[in-house]
Each structure stands twice: as C-alpha cells, then as structure tokens.
Design a protein around this motif. Structure first.
Motif, mmCIF file in Angstrom:
data_model
loop_
_atom_site.group_PDB
_atom_site.id
_atom_site.type_symbol
_atom_site.label_atom_id
_atom_site.label_comp_id
_atom_site.label_asym_id
_atom_site.label_seq_id
_atom_site.Cartn_x
_atom_site.Cartn_y
_atom_site.Cartn_z
ATOM 1 N N ASP A 137 0.831 -1.206 0.000
ATOM 2 C CA ASP A 137 0.000 0.000 0.000
ATOM 3 C C ASP A 137 0.867 1.257 0.000
ATOM 4 O O ASP A 137 0.586 2.230 -0.725
ATOM 5 C CB ASP A 137 -0.922 0.008 1.224
ATOM 6 C CG ASP A 137 -1.966 -1.103 1.181
ATOM 7 O OD1 ASP A 137 -2.205 -1.645 0.072
ATOM 8 O OD2 ASP A 137 -2.518 -1.438 2.239
ATOM 9 N N GLN A 138 1.924 1.247 0.808
ATOM 10 C CA GLN A 138 2.812 2.401 0.884
ATOM 11 C C GLN A 138 3.555 2.599 -0.440
ATOM 12 O O GLN A 138 3.750 3.728 -0.894
ATOM 13 C CB GLN A 138 3.809 2.229 2.033
ATOM 14 C CG GLN A 138 4.757 3.388 2.260
ATOM 15 C CD GLN A 138 4.044 4.653 2.718
ATOM 16 O OE1 GLN A 138 2.868 4.628 3.085
ATOM 17 N NE2 GLN A 138 4.752 5.772 2.682
ATOM 18 N N GLU A 147 2.450 1.847 -3.394
ATOM 19 C CA GLU A 147 1.507 2.417 -4.358
ATOM 20 C C GLU A 147 1.376 3.925 -4.173
ATOM 21 O O GLU A 147 1.328 4.678 -5.155
ATOM 22 C CB GLU A 147 0.148 1.731 -4.221
ATOM 23 C CG GLU A 147 0.154 0.286 -4.702
ATOM 24 C CD GLU A 147 -1.173 -0.407 -4.520
ATOM 25 O OE1 GLU A 147 -1.993 0.087 -3.698
ATOM 26 O OE2 GLU A 147 -1.408 -1.431 -5.183
ATOM 27 N N ARG A 148 1.325 4.375 -2.919
ATOM 28 C CA ARG A 148 1.244 5.821 -2.657
ATOM 29 C C ARG A 148 2.510 6.528 -3.140
ATOM 30 O O ARG A 148 2.465 7.629 -3.697
ATOM 31 C CB ARG A 148 1.024 6.071 -1.162
ATOM 32 C CG ARG A 148 -0.376 5.734 -0.667
ATOM 33 C CD ARG A 148 -0.607 6.227 0.744
ATOM 34 N NE ARG A 148 0.134 5.454 1.718
ATOM 35 C CZ ARG A 148 -0.339 4.360 2.317
ATOM 36 N NH1 ARG A 148 -1.561 3.914 2.017
ATOM 37 N NH2 ARG A 148 0.372 3.703 3.208
ATOM 38 N N GLU A 199 2.639 6.844 -6.930
ATOM 39 C CA GLU A 199 1.713 7.892 -7.363
ATOM 40 C C GLU A 199 2.330 9.278 -7.187
ATOM 41 O O GLU A 199 2.221 10.141 -8.070
ATOM 42 C CB GLU A 199 0.402 7.789 -6.579
ATOM 43 C CG GLU A 199 -0.646 8.795 -7.022
ATOM 44 C CD GLU A 199 -1.957 8.651 -6.266
ATOM 45 O OE1 GLU A 199 -2.852 9.483 -6.484
ATOM 46 O OE2 GLU A 199 -2.069 7.709 -5.447
ATOM 47 N N LYS A 200 2.999 9.501 -6.051
ATOM 48 C CA LYS A 200 3.614 10.799 -5.802
ATOM 49 C C LYS A 200 4.790 11.054 -6.745
ATOM 50 O O LYS A 200 4.987 12.180 -7.209
ATOM 51 C CB LYS A 200 4.075 10.898 -4.344
ATOM 52 C CG LYS A 200 2.945 10.920 -3.326
ATOM 53 C CD LYS A 200 3.412 11.328 -1.938
ATOM 54 C CE LYS A 200 3.774 12.791 -1.867
ATOM 55 N NZ LYS A 200 4.063 13.232 -0.476
ATOM 56 N N GLU A 206 7.972 9.172 2.559
ATOM 57 C CA GLU A 206 7.384 7.878 2.194
ATOM 58 C C GLU A 206 8.468 6.813 2.057
ATOM 59 O O GLU A 206 8.301 5.666 2.472
ATOM 60 C CB GLU A 206 6.601 8.004 0.879
ATOM 61 C CG GLU A 206 5.269 8.718 0.996
ATOM 62 C CD GLU A 206 5.409 10.230 1.057
ATOM 63 O OE1 GLU A 206 6.541 10.724 0.899
ATOM 64 O OE2 GLU A 206 4.380 10.903 1.256
#
Length: 275
Positions: free
Chosen positions: A226-227, A229-230, A233-234, A244
């Motif tokens: 999940d991390q 994926e974030r 995206e950034k 992150e």
C-alpha cells in the motif's frame, strides 16, 4: 570474512526470505539490437517514418535506456525501437518481414554495412536477434539501469521496451519493487559483487536473483504494498517522496526483524558506498 554483525544480518535476511530465483518470475536483460544507431530512433524520425507509411507504427515501440530509469519512476526520452523481431518459432510467432514496411527498410538501408556485419542479427540483417521472451515486453515489468550508485528500480508499463544491458523482472510487483528499492535489499545485493570507484555497482541479474524476499501474505507485507503504491503515485506527480521512502525502509527493516544496531550498521554501510 564477514564480521559478527554482518553474519547476523545475512542470517536474518535469508531466514525469512525466499531467493528471487525461486519465485515464479523471469529475470532477463532488455532488448539487444547489435547497432542502436539504426534501430533506436527519436520522436522526429518516428513521425517521419509514420508520415511516409502509417503501417510503420505496427513495429515501432517506446524504449527506455538505463539513464532514463529513476527510483520508482522514469523519464521517457522520446526514443523508439524499430522492433523488426525474429519471431518465436516454438510459439508460432513469425519473424517480421522488412518488405512489409518500406519506409523502415529505406531507413535501415542507410546502415546496411553495419547491419550486415553485426553479430546480434536474426533471419536477415534487418531482423533483431532471437529473443525467446520478446512477449514479456508487452507486460508490466520492473526495470533498472545496469550500473548505478544505489538501488533505482521502476515499473515500466505494457509495451514499453528497455534497452540492454538494463535488466527486467516479469511480472511486475509493487511489493517487490519496494523491497528492491530498500536499503536492506541494496545492502544485501551489493555484498554479492564488487563496488567500483565512485560507488558504482553493476546490478546484474545473477546478483538480483539471490536476494531473499518474504512472499507477500502477512499484514506487514500488505502495508508495504500500500505504501509503495502511494509512493509511486507521488513520484508520477513529481512530488517529494523522502518521508514515504523512509517509512518504507522502516517497514522493511521490521519485515526482516532487524535490530536498531543492525539497521544503523546497514545505513552507515550504504552511505559509505557512495562517498
């Protein structure tokens, strides 16, 4: 000879992980043309070829070089591969016939002496060498530059080629991407080879495939996914991901059950590699 703390770190990593060579993945090099000047073109030449013969678009694909690939992303340099592939006989995929693409043939004919004498050729001097995994370029893949100062892996989308000696992993996994980009994985992999002057390391498949990685199942592994994926995206938005990345490193340290002392040792070791 490994020190006591190095032995402990190595044992912990290997105790919880499965070497990538035992995963259901394929690790291979990018495409080899034998003469990039002929087969790799810029956007302007692509537009010219398509204007002469729109059918040329069928065999022209976007391609990345090692220098284009960054950690968690890449900068597309508007470079394109003329993919006159040699087919795969075992799968019934026929070689590309150059006469079907007259505009591309006229372009390649300008390089005939080089095409004819190169070793990396297929059925004709116009064809690329045999590549049994040519279809893998039509899938998502993890890619990286062969020579780097530190871990710099990214996911390349379907249909995007990568130029050898850049390697790739198929299928792509954001969880595996996060592990590969972590300080733990980079520390382990760099222990398998020799770091060159200036801190550069050759990230060969023969080293990458030895990395032990826990199979994704537990909640911590899902949290890493999940991390990741974030973070991806950034990166795609051009935003800073320092926080992150640090959080991901902490989660992966925990995944391998490393102590504060062992974490500090890894961080200091990684920092000293590029000094």
């Amino acid at each position: 000879m490994l020190s006591e703390i190095e032995q402990r770190i190595k044992a912990k990593i290997e105790a919880v992980g499965t070497p990538l060579k035992d995963w259901d993945i394929a690790i291979n090099y990018g495409i080899k043309t034998g003469f990039n000047d002929a087969f790799i073109i810029d956007g302007a030449k692509r537009a010219e070829l398509l204007n002469e013969d729109p059918k040329s678009a069928e065999v022209i694909r976007p391609i990345l070089r090692g220098r284009d690939i960054k950690r968690y992303g890449y900068d597309f340099a508007d470079l394109w591969l003329i993919n006159i592939h040699n087919g795969i006989k075992e799968k019934g995929i026929r070689p590309i016939i150059i006469s079907d693409y007259p505009a591309i043939k006229r372009h390649l004919d300008k390089f005939w002496p080089e095409l004819e004498k190169r070793l990396d050729k297929g059925l004709t001097p116009y064809n690329l060498r045999n590549c049994a995994y040519i279809e893998d370029f039509n899938r998502q893949k993890i890619v990286w530059g062969n020579l780097n100062l530190s871990a710099s892996y990214a996911i390349a989308e379907e249909g995007l080629f990568v130029n050898a000696p850049c390697p790739m992993i198929v299928p792509a996994s954001k969880y595996l991407l996060a592990i590969l980009n972590s300080e733990v994985a980079d520390y382990y992999i760099r222990k398998l080879g020799v770091t060159r002057n200036g801190g550069y390391f050759e990230y060969k498949p023969m080293f990458i495939e030895q990395l032990p990685v826990p199979l994704i199942a537990a909640p911590l592994q899902q949290g890493i996914l999940d991390q990741a994926e974030r973070l991806i995206e950034k990166v795609g938005k051009g935003e800073s991901v320092k926080q992150e990345q640090q959080l991901l490193n902490e989660m992966i340290f925990q995944l391998y059950s490393l102590t504060p002392e062992e974490i500090e040792f890894i961080e200091q070791s990684q920092h000293s590699q590029i000094q």
